[in-house]
Scaffold this active site. Structure first.
Site, PDB file in Angstrom:
ATOM      1  N   GLY A  23       0.858  -1.185   0.000  1.00  0.00           N
ATOM      2  CA  GLY A  23       0.000   0.000   0.000  1.00  0.00           C
ATOM      3  C   GLY A  23       0.889   1.227   0.000  1.00  0.00           C
ATOM      4  CB  CYS A  24       0.633   4.487   1.719  1.00  0.00           C
ATOM      5  SG  CYS A  24       1.644   5.943   2.023  1.00  0.00           S
ATOM      6  CG  PHE A  25       6.128   4.499  -0.845  1.00  0.00           C
ATOM      7  CD1 PHE A  25       5.784   5.732  -0.333  1.00  0.00           C
ATOM      8  CD2 PHE A  25       6.530   4.451  -2.173  1.00  0.00           C
ATOM      9  CE1 PHE A  25       5.841   6.894  -1.091  1.00  0.00           C
ATOM     10  CE2 PHE A  25       6.604   5.605  -2.951  1.00  0.00           C
ATOM     11  CZ  PHE A  25       6.252   6.822  -2.404  1.00  0.00           C
TER      12      PHE A  25
END
Length: 186
Positions: A23-25
């Protein structure tokens, strides 16, 4: 090998590199940095069909890139199987193109390997975890084709912005610090 800087002999272990998309890093990077044996992390865009894409290009979905964390680790300290098991605590591997509030192809989950041995380990760990889920695991497992470093403001984002958005439960950060130092987990 003798190290002149410290005036003593030192051992240099072979480092390994693996790539995690969760997902969001921002949260994935911060989580991985807590694990004993992880020596470096960098956020970027993996397996893009566009050379050196920007964040705004990746957001369109046209690049086919995925937000990814490059993780360098010392296999003599932490095993890949352990890293994968911890990584799976931060994602729902049964959901496509989404984690938390982040939706889009760039937020799909994946593990991108650099060697056949890594691929074997990844598949073995995932196979052993399939019965833990009610739905099929859809996390991509494939070789890393390319990796482009994300813009500087994305690097170490949660260190710079401790109250910044993150889909990873903040309790998992301290869990990763503690679990990675306990022998029974490895």
């Amino acid at each position: 090998m003798w190290c002149k800087t410290y005036n003593r002999p030192v051992l240099f272990h072979d480092m390994a590199t693996i790539y995690f998309a969760g997902g969001c890093f921002w949260g994935t990077e911060h989580f991985m940095k807590q694990i004993h044996g992880v020596t470096d992390t960098q956020v970027g865009y993996a397996n893009s069909v566009v050379e050196n894409p920007s964040y705004s290009e990746v957001r369109t979905g046209n690049t086919k890139a995925v937000e990814t964390v490059k993780v360098e680790y010392d296999p003599s300290i932490v095993g890949l199987d352990f890293l994968i098991k911890l990584f799976f605590l931060t994602i729902d591997p049964t959901i496509s193109d989404r984690q938390g509030g982040d939706i889009g192809t760039q937020y799909r989950t994946g593990i991108y390997y650099t060697t056949e041995k890594q691929q074997e380990t990844i598949m073995s760990v995932i196979d052993s975890m399939r019965s833990d889920y009610d739905a099929p695991i859809v996390t991509e497992v494939m070789p890393i084709d390319n990796f482009y470093t994300a813009e500087e403001y994305h690097q170490d984002y949660l260190d710079k912005n401790p109250d910044g958005y993150c889909h990873v439960d903040p309790r998992l950060f301290s869990f990763a610090r503690e679990a990675s130092r306990k022998d029974h987990w490895q």
